[in-house]
Design a protein around this motif. Structure first.
Motif, PDB file in Angstrom:
ATOM      1  N   LYS A 210       0.816  -1.211   0.000  1.00 28.08           N
ATOM      2  CA  LYS A 210       0.000   0.000   0.000  1.00 28.08           C
ATOM      3  C   LYS A 210       0.858   1.274   0.000  1.00 28.08           C
ATOM      4  CE  LYS A 210      -3.565  -2.702   0.417  1.00 28.08           C
ATOM      5  NZ  LYS A 210      -4.366  -3.047  -0.745  1.00 28.08           N
ATOM      6  N   GLU A 211       2.098   1.194  -0.515  1.00 25.58           N
ATOM      7  CA  GLU A 211       2.934   2.379  -0.565  1.00 25.58           C
ATOM      8  C   GLU A 211       2.426   3.314  -1.652  1.00 25.58           C
ATOM      9  OE1 GLU A 211       7.316   1.801  -0.191  1.00 25.58           O
ATOM     10  OE2 GLU A 211       6.787  -0.303  -0.409  1.00 25.58           O
ATOM     11  N   LYS A 212       2.614   4.617  -1.416  1.00 29.04           N
ATOM     12  CA  LYS A 212       2.228   5.606  -2.412  1.00 29.04           C
ATOM     13  C   LYS A 212       3.191   5.541  -3.580  1.00 29.04           C
ATOM     14  CE  LYS A 212       1.189  10.492  -3.019  1.00 29.04           C
ATOM     15  NZ  LYS A 212       1.135  11.835  -2.377  1.00 29.04           N
ATOM     16  N   PRO A 213       2.711   5.527  -4.826  1.00 29.44           N
ATOM     17  CA  PRO A 213       3.601   5.440  -5.973  1.00 29.44           C
ATOM     18  C   PRO A 213       4.522   6.647  -6.051  1.00 29.44           C
ATOM     19  CG  PRO A 213       1.346   5.892  -6.661  1.00 29.44           C
ATOM     20  CD  PRO A 213       1.298   5.554  -5.222  1.00 29.44           C
ATOM     21  N   SER A 214       5.733   6.420  -6.530  1.00 27.44           N
ATOM     22  CA  SER A 214       6.756   7.458  -6.572  1.00 27.44           C
ATOM     23  C   SER A 214       7.410   7.476  -7.937  1.00 27.44           C
ATOM     24  CB  SER A 214       7.819   7.178  -5.492  1.00 27.44           C
ATOM     25  OG  SER A 214       8.975   7.958  -5.711  1.00 27.44           O
ATOM     26  N   VAL A 215       7.842   8.686  -8.373  1.00 30.63           N
ATOM     27  CA  VAL A 215       8.570   8.792  -9.641  1.00 30.63           C
ATOM     28  C   VAL A 215      10.061   8.618  -9.424  1.00 30.63           C
ATOM     29  CG1 VAL A 215       6.840  10.295 -10.657  1.00 30.63           C
ATOM     30  CG2 VAL A 215       8.766  11.306  -9.440  1.00 30.63           C
ATOM     31  N   GLY A 216      10.481   8.421  -8.186  1.00 35.13           N
ATOM     32  CA  GLY A 216      11.895   8.263  -7.881  1.00 35.13           C
ATOM     33  C   GLY A 216      12.354   6.830  -8.001  1.00 35.13           C
ATOM     34  N   LEU A 217      13.514   6.577  -7.426  1.00 37.27           N
ATOM     35  CA  LEU A 217      14.124   5.252  -7.528  1.00 37.27           C
ATOM     36  C   LEU A 217      13.262   4.178  -6.887  1.00 37.27           C
ATOM     37  CD1 LEU A 217      17.870   6.120  -6.799  1.00 37.27           C
ATOM     38  CD2 LEU A 217      16.810   5.593  -9.009  1.00 37.27           C
ATOM     39  N   ARG A 218      12.560   4.511  -5.794  1.00 35.59           N
ATOM     40  CA  ARG A 218      11.736   3.500  -5.129  1.00 35.59           C
ATOM     41  C   ARG A 218      10.619   3.017  -6.039  1.00 35.59           C
ATOM     42  NH1 ARG A 218       8.905   5.116   0.404  1.00 35.59           N
ATOM     43  NH2 ARG A 218       7.828   6.527  -1.060  1.00 35.59           N
ATOM     44  N   GLY A 219       9.972   3.970  -6.741  1.00 34.98           N
ATOM     45  CA  GLY A 219       8.904   3.581  -7.652  1.00 34.98           C
ATOM     46  C   GLY A 219       9.412   2.716  -8.791  1.00 34.98           C
ATOM     47  N   ILE A 220      10.578   3.087  -9.343  1.00 32.55           N
ATOM     48  CA  ILE A 220      11.174   2.292 -10.417  1.00 32.55           C
ATOM     49  C   ILE A 220      11.557   0.910  -9.909  1.00 32.55           C
ATOM     50  CG2 ILE A 220      13.156   2.123 -11.976  1.00 32.55           C
ATOM     51  CD1 ILE A 220      13.137   5.197 -12.101  1.00 32.55           C
ATOM     52  N   ALA A 221      12.127   0.869  -8.687  1.00 36.50           N
ATOM     53  CA  ALA A 221      12.600  -0.401  -8.138  1.00 36.50           C
ATOM     54  C   ALA A 221      11.467  -1.397  -7.944  1.00 36.50           C
ATOM     55  CB  ALA A 221      13.314  -0.156  -6.811  1.00 36.50           C
ATOM     56  N   ILE A 222      10.276  -0.908  -7.597  1.00 34.25           N
ATOM     57  CA  ILE A 222       9.145  -1.816  -7.402  1.00 34.25           C
ATOM     58  C   ILE A 222       8.793  -2.531  -8.704  1.00 34.25           C
ATOM     59  CG2 ILE A 222       6.673  -1.893  -6.881  1.00 34.25           C
ATOM     60  CD1 ILE A 222       7.159   0.342  -4.850  1.00 34.25           C
ATOM     61  N   GLY A 223       8.788  -1.767  -9.813  1.00 38.68           N
ATOM     62  CA  GLY A 223       8.513  -2.389 -11.103  1.00 38.68           C
ATOM     63  C   GLY A 223       9.589  -3.374 -11.503  1.00 38.68           C
ATOM     64  N   LEU A 224      10.875  -3.022 -11.278  1.00 34.24           N
ATOM     65  CA  LEU A 224      11.970  -3.920 -11.634  1.00 34.24           C
ATOM     66  C   LEU A 224      11.962  -5.179 -10.759  1.00 34.24           C
ATOM     67  CD1 LEU A 224      14.865  -1.354 -12.177  1.00 34.24           C
ATOM     68  CD2 LEU A 224      13.544  -2.570 -13.919  1.00 34.24           C
ATOM     69  N   LYS A 225      11.598  -5.013  -9.484  1.00 32.71           N
ATOM     70  CA  LYS A 225      11.536  -6.171  -8.594  1.00 32.71           C
ATOM     71  C   LYS A 225      10.495  -7.173  -9.079  1.00 32.71           C
ATOM     72  CE  LYS A 225      10.810  -7.469  -3.748  1.00 32.71           C
ATOM     73  NZ  LYS A 225      10.495  -6.969  -2.382  1.00 32.71           N
ATOM     74  N   PHE A 226       9.362  -6.659  -9.515  1.00 29.51           N
ATOM     75  CA  PHE A 226       8.345  -7.559 -10.061  1.00 29.51           C
ATOM     76  C   PHE A 226       8.861  -8.263 -11.312  1.00 29.51           C
ATOM     77  CE2 PHE A 226       4.895  -8.334 -13.057  1.00 29.51           C
ATOM     78  CZ  PHE A 226       4.047  -9.128 -12.298  1.00 29.51           C
ATOM     79  N   LEU A 227       9.563  -7.517 -12.177  1.00 33.94           N
ATOM     80  CA  LEU A 227      10.057  -8.090 -13.428  1.00 33.94           C
ATOM     81  C   LEU A 227      10.996  -9.266 -13.188  1.00 33.94           C
ATOM     82  CD1 LEU A 227      10.481  -8.050 -16.515  1.00 33.94           C
ATOM     83  CD2 LEU A 227      12.216  -6.291 -16.155  1.00 33.94           C
ATOM     84  N   VAL A 228      11.957  -9.104 -12.274  1.00 30.98           N
ATOM     85  CA  VAL A 228      12.965 -10.149 -12.085  1.00 30.98           C
ATOM     86  C   VAL A 228      12.402 -11.384 -11.396  1.00 30.98           C
ATOM     87  CG1 VAL A 228      14.846  -8.475 -12.051  1.00 30.98           C
ATOM     88  CG2 VAL A 228      13.782  -9.175  -9.890  1.00 30.98           C
ATOM     89  N   THR A 229      11.201 -11.302 -10.840  1.00 29.20           N
ATOM     90  CA  THR A 229      10.592 -12.475 -10.219  1.00 29.20           C
ATOM     91  C   THR A 229       9.735 -13.272 -11.191  1.00 29.20           C
ATOM     92  OG1 THR A 229       8.673 -11.197  -9.469  1.00 29.20           O
ATOM     93  CG2 THR A 229      10.563 -11.354  -7.960  1.00 29.20           C
ATOM     94  N   GLN A 230       9.666 -12.828 -12.444  1.00 27.35           N
ATOM     95  CA  GLN A 230       8.848 -13.508 -13.448  1.00 27.35           C
ATOM     96  C   GLN A 230       9.759 -14.012 -14.571  1.00 27.35           C
ATOM     97  OE1 GLN A 230       5.727 -13.964 -12.747  1.00 27.35           O
ATOM     98  NE2 GLN A 230       5.670 -12.584 -10.998  1.00 27.35           N
ATOM     99  N   PRO A 231      10.233 -15.251 -14.501  1.00 32.01           N
ATOM    100  CA  PRO A 231      11.204 -15.749 -15.479  1.00 32.01           C
ATOM    101  C   PRO A 231      10.719 -15.664 -16.924  1.00 32.01           C
ATOM    102  CG  PRO A 231      11.040 -17.245 -13.608  1.00 32.01           C
ATOM    103  CD  PRO A 231       9.946 -16.247 -13.447  1.00 32.01           C
ATOM    104  N   VAL A 232       9.469 -15.988 -17.162  1.00 31.76           N
ATOM    105  CA  VAL A 232       8.968 -15.959 -18.538  1.00 31.76           C
ATOM    106  C   VAL A 232       9.009 -14.543 -19.089  1.00 31.76           C
ATOM    107  CG1 VAL A 232       6.932 -16.311 -19.982  1.00 31.76           C
ATOM    108  CG2 VAL A 232       7.536 -18.013 -18.258  1.00 31.76           C
ATOM    109  N   LEU A 233       8.571 -13.586 -18.277  1.00 33.21           N
ATOM    110  CA  LEU A 233       8.590 -12.191 -18.700  1.00 33.21           C
ATOM    111  C   LEU A 233      10.018 -11.712 -18.921  1.00 33.21           C
ATOM    112  CD1 LEU A 233       6.919  -9.630 -19.206  1.00 33.21           C
ATOM    113  CD2 LEU A 233       7.092  -9.131 -16.761  1.00 33.21           C
TER     114      LEU A 233
END
Length: 421
Positions: A210-233
């Motif tokens: 429930k974190e507030k979305p951010s345009v900084g590194l934290r917001g970017i990191a959340i998207g990248l973290k999801f990406l690396v946990t999905q091998p097919v993607l």
């Protein structure tokens, strides 16, 4: 036949006209910059460096732009990034008129233009569901893709005509002027957009934390973290990088057009050939939705891309080369459709902007790395070795990745067709 109902929505119609016109105009600059660079330096490596100059801004601003598209008013984001892109085109025009022969300046302007594109692209894609009714979103995306593909065909052909009619110096001036003029239509369309602030539910639905979305590194990191946990993607993105880095030959087009086909309009045909194939592939793509093994189809398409590129490098006739490049474009269309489909299957709505930013980095950054690889390899060995060898290496690596990642080979969409909107 293509569904044109979204064009009945005035806001989408204006946006579609603006995007279509600007993409067509941008092709003039996309041809003129490498032609001017080769005329100044006489080096394929310098032409390839244009890809590196655009890559770093894409990596930085593509990810940031994807995060920003989920947080700020998308209309304002588009206006600011469009100003950056247009001013850069005007500066390209001015330096050509003044006869400034500086490869370093071209690299700098390419980097600034890439930054503007990287910021605007995720926002431009993300506004579609906000300006058309939900049932029309797939049709709206199809219209956008068809228009961009048509621009990719007609723009380089028109630029080739310009290069054939005028000398190189005058030709690049005319090309830059056309791009600057046509881009004003995008300003008009973007200015007429309504305000598009972040969705009211975005903060409350932002992930389990429930974190507030951010345009900084934290917001970017959340998207990248999801990406690396999905091998097919992750593997679907990786195989696209292999295809573009090793088998994208466009940095060699000015050299081949000049030395093998005598220059003139040949460079326009080479730059438009892949898009011609993609457009034909799109018009005959009804079968794509019926394929269940999408991961396997993605790998096969990339192998076909690499082989077609390699064979094109062996052609001594312009028309045979264009035909083989068009076949490669058809294969690229298929791989692009499955990459996009796989991403949409995995990405939750509140992370889609961030993953669209990563997608922009991969799709636009891979070919730029390919430009550097092709140009540097051509100067170290030969144009033929760089072109043909790159295509064969891409095909081989695609097979290796497929065998090493059975999850991608076995991938099927989890939802039934009845669940799709």
């Amino acid at each position: 036949m293509i569904d044109t109902r979204p064009l009945s929505v005035p806001t989408f119609r204006r946006t579609w006209i603006g995007n279509s016109t600007s993409y067509f105009g941008f092709q003039f600059t996309a041809v003129a910059v490498p032609v001017q660079m080769f005329a100044i330096t006489g080096s394929a490596t310098w032409v390839g460096l244009l890809g590196v100059a655009g890559l770093v801004p894409l990596l930085i601003f593509g990810l940031w732009g994807g995060a920003a598209a989920d947080v700020v008013d998308r209309r304002k984001l588009l206006l600011v990034s469009s100003v950056v892109t247009w001013v850069t085109t005007v500066v390209l025009l001015v330096q050509a008129v003044l006869g400034v022969r500086s490869g370093h300046l071209l690299l700098l302007l390419t980097a600034i233009q890439a930054a503007g594109f990287a910021v605007s692209s995720p926002a431009r894609q993300a506004i579609v569901p906000r300006i058309v009714p939900e049932p029309m979103v797939p049709s709206a995306n199809t219209l956008n893709y068809t228009a961009s593909t048509a621009g990719g065909v007609l723009g380089p052909l028109a630029a080739g005509v310009i290069m054939g009619v005028w000398s190189t110096g005058s030709g690049v001036i005319v090309a830059y002027a056309f791009d600057a003029l046509l881009f004003t239509v995008t300003f008009w369309a973007t200015w007429r957009l309504p305000a598009i602030p972040p969705a009211a539910s975005s903060a409350s639905s932002f992930g389990a934390s429930k974190e507030k979305p951010s345009v900084g590194l934290r917001g970017i990191a959340i998207g990248l973290k999801f990406l690396v946990t999905q091998p097919v993607l992750l593997l679907s993105f990786g195989i696209d990088l292999v295809a573009m880095v090793f088998a994208m030959p466009r940095a060699l087009f000015p050299v081949v057009a000049e030395e093998q086909f005598g220059g003139g309009s040949a460079v326009g045909w080479l730059y438009s050939a892949i898009a011609i194939g993609a457009m034909i592939g799109g018009l005959t793509s009804g079968w794509i939705g019926r394929v269940k093994r999408q991961g396997l189809a993605l790998i096969v398409a990339v192998v076909g891309w690499g082989l077609a590129i390699g064979l094109a490098g062996l052609a001594h006739s312009l028309w045979l080369m264009v035909l083989l490049l068009a076949l490669a474009g058809m294969a690229d269309l298929v791989s692009a459709v499955y990459r996009q489909t796989i991403m949409q299957t995995f990405a939750p709505d509140h992370l889609r902007g961030r993953l669209q930013g990563v997608f922009t980095v991969v799709v636009a950054g891979g070919p730029r790395l390919g430009d550097l690889r092709a140009g540097a390899t051509a100067d170290l060995t030969s144009v033929g070795t760089s072109w043909v060898g790159g295509g064969l290496v891409a095909a081989g690596l695609a097979v290796v990745l497929g065998l090493a990642s059975p999850a991608l080979i076995r991938y099927r969409p989890e939802r039934d067709e009845t669940d799709d909107r």
